[in-house]
Write an enzyme that holds these catalytic residues in place. Structure first.
Site, PDB file in Angstrom:
ATOM      1  N   TYR A  84      16.420 -29.275 -11.652  1.00  0.00           N
ATOM      2  CA  TYR A  84      15.971 -30.630 -11.960  1.00  0.00           C
ATOM      3  C   TYR A  84      16.870 -31.254 -13.029  1.00  0.00           C
ATOM      4  CZ  TYR A  84      11.599 -29.833  -9.384  1.00  0.00           C
ATOM      5  OH  TYR A  84      10.663 -29.574  -8.412  1.00  0.00           O
ATOM      6  N   GLY A  98       4.191 -42.071  -2.539  1.00  0.00           N
ATOM      7  CA  GLY A  98       3.558 -43.353  -2.842  1.00  0.00           C
ATOM      8  C   GLY A  98       2.839 -43.977  -1.670  1.00  0.00           C
ATOM      9  N   LEU A  99       3.013 -43.429  -0.473  1.00  0.00           N
ATOM     10  CA  LEU A  99       2.395 -43.991   0.723  1.00  0.00           C
ATOM     11  C   LEU A  99       0.871 -44.029   0.612  1.00  0.00           C
ATOM     12  CD1 LEU A  99       3.229 -44.953   3.642  1.00  0.00           C
ATOM     13  CD2 LEU A  99       2.581 -42.658   4.400  1.00  0.00           C
ATOM     14  N   LEU A 100       0.294 -42.998  -0.037  1.00  0.00           N
ATOM     15  CA  LEU A 100      -1.165 -42.887  -0.140  1.00  0.00           C
ATOM     16  C   LEU A 100      -1.697 -43.458  -1.450  1.00  0.00           C
ATOM     17  CD1 LEU A 100      -1.448 -39.232   1.223  1.00  0.00           C
ATOM     18  CD2 LEU A 100      -1.885 -41.355   2.476  1.00  0.00           C
ATOM     19  N   GLY A 101      -0.837 -44.133  -2.186  1.00  0.00           N
ATOM     20  CA  GLY A 101      -1.248 -44.705  -3.468  1.00  0.00           C
ATOM     21  C   GLY A 101      -1.548 -46.192  -3.399  1.00  0.00           C
ATOM     22  N   GLY A 102      -1.837 -46.711  -2.202  1.00  0.00           N
ATOM     23  CA  GLY A 102      -2.114 -48.137  -2.044  1.00  0.00           C
ATOM     24  C   GLY A 102      -0.853 -48.933  -1.771  1.00  0.00           C
ATOM     25  N   SER A 142       4.094 -33.625  -3.757  1.00  0.00           N
ATOM     26  CA  SER A 142       4.044 -34.956  -3.134  1.00  0.00           C
ATOM     27  C   SER A 142       2.648 -35.277  -2.607  1.00  0.00           C
ATOM     28  CB  SER A 142       5.075 -35.084  -2.004  1.00  0.00           C
ATOM     29  OG  SER A 142       5.266 -36.431  -1.643  1.00  0.00           O
ATOM     30  N   PRO A 143       1.613 -35.185  -3.458  1.00  0.00           N
ATOM     31  CA  PRO A 143       0.246 -35.426  -2.994  1.00  0.00           C
ATOM     32  C   PRO A 143      -0.008 -36.857  -2.527  1.00  0.00           C
ATOM     33  CG  PRO A 143       0.309 -35.298  -5.386  1.00  0.00           C
ATOM     34  CD  PRO A 143       1.659 -34.847  -4.896  1.00  0.00           C
ATOM     35  N   LEU A 144       0.822 -37.814  -2.982  1.00  0.00           N
ATOM     36  CA  LEU A 144       0.684 -39.206  -2.528  1.00  0.00           C
ATOM     37  C   LEU A 144       1.721 -39.538  -1.460  1.00  0.00           C
ATOM     38  CD1 LEU A 144      -0.010 -41.137  -5.862  1.00  0.00           C
ATOM     39  CD2 LEU A 144      -1.575 -39.837  -4.402  1.00  0.00           C
TER      40      LEU A 144
END
Length: 329
Positions: free
Chosen positions: A53, A220-224, A215-217
């Protein structure tokens, strides 16, 4: 904050994992330290990073930022369950050199020592294999791990991005040699990407590994994503933009946001809370860049999803089901 055991171990960790991939490339050192302090203050004791990283010419920079945070004292290191990873090449620029990547005993030994120096600590709680190594036998890998455990440099070993059969192979090899084996698997897993449920999650459960979704969202797709684009007047970017260009995916995300609007729920919080209901999941990795994003993630830990909402989510984002039923009778 709520806590749970990491897989079959006695190690107690928070149900949110603080991801640090943005520390350095996108988040400055002072801002990174502020996020680490805020997370620790909220009870998040599990911090995840990797030796690569920082990326490119700055590989290792993220570990260095965490190291300078530990160096401030105040019990920061003692309160933290520290996870880092090994596999990716640490060569810089166009120069490459043998044994600076993968999971040979030589690279593992060198990589651990380099990570410890950057992190300004004398041990790593969870040392994770960032990818499968098709060239190195597990007998060699576990021998290297055993030496590091005996030296007190690492406590536990975990995997990341392993298929189910590799989890089985790794732990069967470890068992034959009387070793603990893998205790966790870090995998891509969220409402929109549920393929891990076919074999990875069942294998992890069978062998007592804690599942740590990254990548739980889903970028960003699942973050609204649709709502935010409408509110700001700007189109989505990155992974969200690519996904929303697909009409089927866009319809799913719209249905998802409509369902949560109906129940007065925030998309990002629901995506995290859903993962916390899944069998075998220890906690998702969150990478907040602001205090508001951290607060949102913390609310997800306390969020109880109704059966109606859970059923609605399954209808919008149906999982593949376990194997072999997912592809056979």
């Amino acid at each position: 904050m709520k806590y749970t055991q990491l897989g079959r171990t006695g190690l107690k960790v928070s149900r949110l994992v603080l991801g640090t991939m943005n520390f350095g490339p996108q988040t400055s050192e002072p801002e990174s330290h502020a996020i680490l302090d805020a997370a620790l203050g909220a009870g998040i004791n599990f911090v995840d990073t990797a030796n690569v990283y920082g990326w490119g010419e700055n590989k290792g920079r993220t570990e260095e930022i965490i190291g300078t945070w530990f160096a401030q004292g105040g019990g920061r290191r003692e309160k933290t369950v520290l996870a880092t990873k090994v596999y990716g090449s640490m060569s810089r620029g166009s120069e490459t050199w043998p044994n600076e990547d993968r999971l040979s005993a030589l690279n593992i030994r060198r990589a651990v020592d380099a990570s410890l120096k950057r992190l300004q600590t004398d041990y790593i709680d969870l040392y994770q294999f960032h990818h499968v190594d098709r060239l190195t036998p597990f007998e060699e890998i576990w021998q290297a791990v055993e030496v590091l455990v005996q030296q007190g440099k690492i406590l536990y070993a975990g995997s990341s991005n392993f298929p189910g059969w590799k989890i089985a192979q790794a732990n069967e090899t470890a068992a034959r040699h009387g070793r603990l084996g893998l205790v966790s698997e870090q995998c891509l897993y969220n409402l929109a990407e549920r393929r891990a449920e076919m074999e990875v999650v069942p294998a992890a459960e069978a062998y007592g590994l804690g599942v740590i979704p990254w990548s739980p969202l889903h970028g960003g797709l699942l973050g609204g994503a649709i709502r935010k684009s409408a509110d700001s007047g700007r189109t989505a970017s990155g992974r969200s933009a690519d996904a929303l260009s697909n009409s089927t995916v866009r319809a799913q995300v719209q249905a998802y946001e409509d369902l949560l609007d109906k129940h007065g729920l925030e998309p990002g919080e629901v995506a995290l809370a859903w993962l916390l209901t899944r069998p075998g999941v220890t906690g998702p990795i969150v990478g907040p860049r602001t205090q508001d994003q951290l607060d949102s993630a913390l609310r997800a830990v306390e969020l109880e999803l109704s059966e109606e909402v859970l059923a609605g989510l399954d209808e919008i984002f149906p999982g593949p089901g376990p194997s072999p039923e997912a592809f056979a009778w």
